[in-house]
Motif scaffolding. Sequence first.
Motif, short mmCIF file in Angstrom:
data_model
loop_
_atom_site.label_atom_id
_atom_site.label_comp_id
_atom_site.label_asym_id
_atom_site.label_seq_id
_atom_site.Cartn_x
_atom_site.Cartn_y
_atom_site.Cartn_z
N GLU A 54 -13.40 -5.91 -10.29
CA GLU A 54 -14.61 -5.24 -10.83
C GLU A 54 -15.57 -4.40 -10.16
O GLU A 54 -15.66 -4.59 -8.80
CB GLU A 54 -15.36 -6.45 -11.41
CG GLU A 54 -14.77 -7.22 -12.14
CD GLU A 54 -14.33 -6.67 -13.65
OE1 GLU A 54 -15.28 -6.00 -14.20
OE2 GLU A 54 -13.34 -6.75 -14.07
N VAL A 56 -18.36 -2.92 -8.12
CA VAL A 56 -19.93 -3.53 -7.69
C VAL A 56 -20.99 -2.56 -7.65
O VAL A 56 -21.01 -1.38 -7.41
CB VAL A 56 -19.45 -3.99 -6.07
CG1 VAL A 56 -20.87 -4.59 -5.61
CG2 VAL A 56 -18.42 -4.61 -6.13
N GLU A 57 -22.22 -3.14 -8.18
CA GLU A 57 -23.55 -2.20 -8.47
C GLU A 57 -23.82 -1.85 -6.86
O GLU A 57 -23.60 -2.68 -6.14
CB GLU A 57 -24.20 -3.00 -9.27
CG GLU A 57 -25.73 -3.61 -9.33
CD GLU A 57 -26.41 -3.34 -8.26
OE1 GLU A 57 -27.57 -2.75 -8.30
OE2 GLU A 57 -26.34 -4.17 -7.31
N GLU A 60 -25.91 -4.50 -4.49
CA GLU A 60 -24.84 -5.40 -4.26
C GLU A 60 -23.80 -4.98 -3.34
O GLU A 60 -23.58 -5.68 -2.31
CB GLU A 60 -24.12 -5.97 -5.34
CG GLU A 60 -23.13 -7.26 -5.05
CD GLU A 60 -23.80 -8.42 -4.51
OE1 GLU A 60 -23.17 -9.14 -4.01
OE2 GLU A 60 -25.18 -8.51 -4.88
N LEU A 61 -23.19 -4.10 -3.30
CA LEU A 61 -22.52 -3.26 -2.48
C LEU A 61 -23.03 -3.30 -1.04
O LEU A 61 -22.54 -3.77 0.04
CB LEU A 61 -21.85 -1.88 -2.88
CG LEU A 61 -21.04 -1.14 -1.67
CD1 LEU A 61 -19.82 -1.98 -1.61
CD2 LEU A 61 -20.81 0.18 -2.18
N ARG A 64 -23.40 -6.73 0.36
CA ARG A 64 -21.88 -7.21 0.75
C ARG A 64 -21.52 -6.38 2.41
O ARG A 64 -21.17 -6.99 2.91
CB ARG A 64 -20.89 -6.82 -0.15
CG ARG A 64 -21.00 -7.84 -1.17
CD ARG A 64 -19.83 -7.32 -2.40
NE ARG A 64 -20.23 -8.38 -3.47
CZ ARG A 64 -19.28 -8.27 -4.44
NH1 ARG A 64 -18.37 -7.73 -4.38
NH2 ARG A 64 -19.55 -9.04 -5.42
N CYS A 114 -19.64 5.46 -4.34
CA CYS A 114 -19.95 3.85 -4.81
C CYS A 114 -21.58 3.47 -4.87
O CYS A 114 -21.78 2.86 -5.15
CB CYS A 114 -19.35 3.05 -3.51
SG CYS A 114 -17.61 3.05 -3.54
#
Length: 124
Positions: A54, A56-57, A60-61, A64, A114
Amino acid sequence: MTKIRPIRNNDDLTAALARIDELWGSDPDTPEGDELDVLYDLVEHYENRTYPVEPVEPVELLHRHMEATGRVQADLAELFGSRSRASEVLNRKRAMTVEMIHKLSSVWHIPADCLVKPYQVAAE
C-alpha cells in the motif's frame, strides 16, 4: 535452460528464486541472461499481485525513514533549519515545501516522488 513455468504459489516462487540465484550474473543476450530476465519479471509480477504494498503517505514515510535510519526530530530540524518547522511537519501542522522535499531527497536520499503526494494537514 530450465523450462519456465508460471508462478502460482509459494513453492513455485521458491523454485524460481533458487533458479534466479543460479543464473545471477549471467551475461545479457545469452540464453541464461534471457532466462534470468523472464524469471525476474515473473517473480516481480507474482509478488506484486500476492503481496501488494500500500502506498505510504509522505509524513508517515518520513517517520518510518527516520526510525529505520536512527534519526530523530533534532536531525530533521537541522536539515530544515528550524526545530519548529520539523515539529510542525511531523505533527502534520505544516505541509512540506518544495525546498524541504528537495533537502530530504538530496541529503537523506528519500525519493522525491514519494514525498510530493498530497496528504492531510491538521486544521488550525
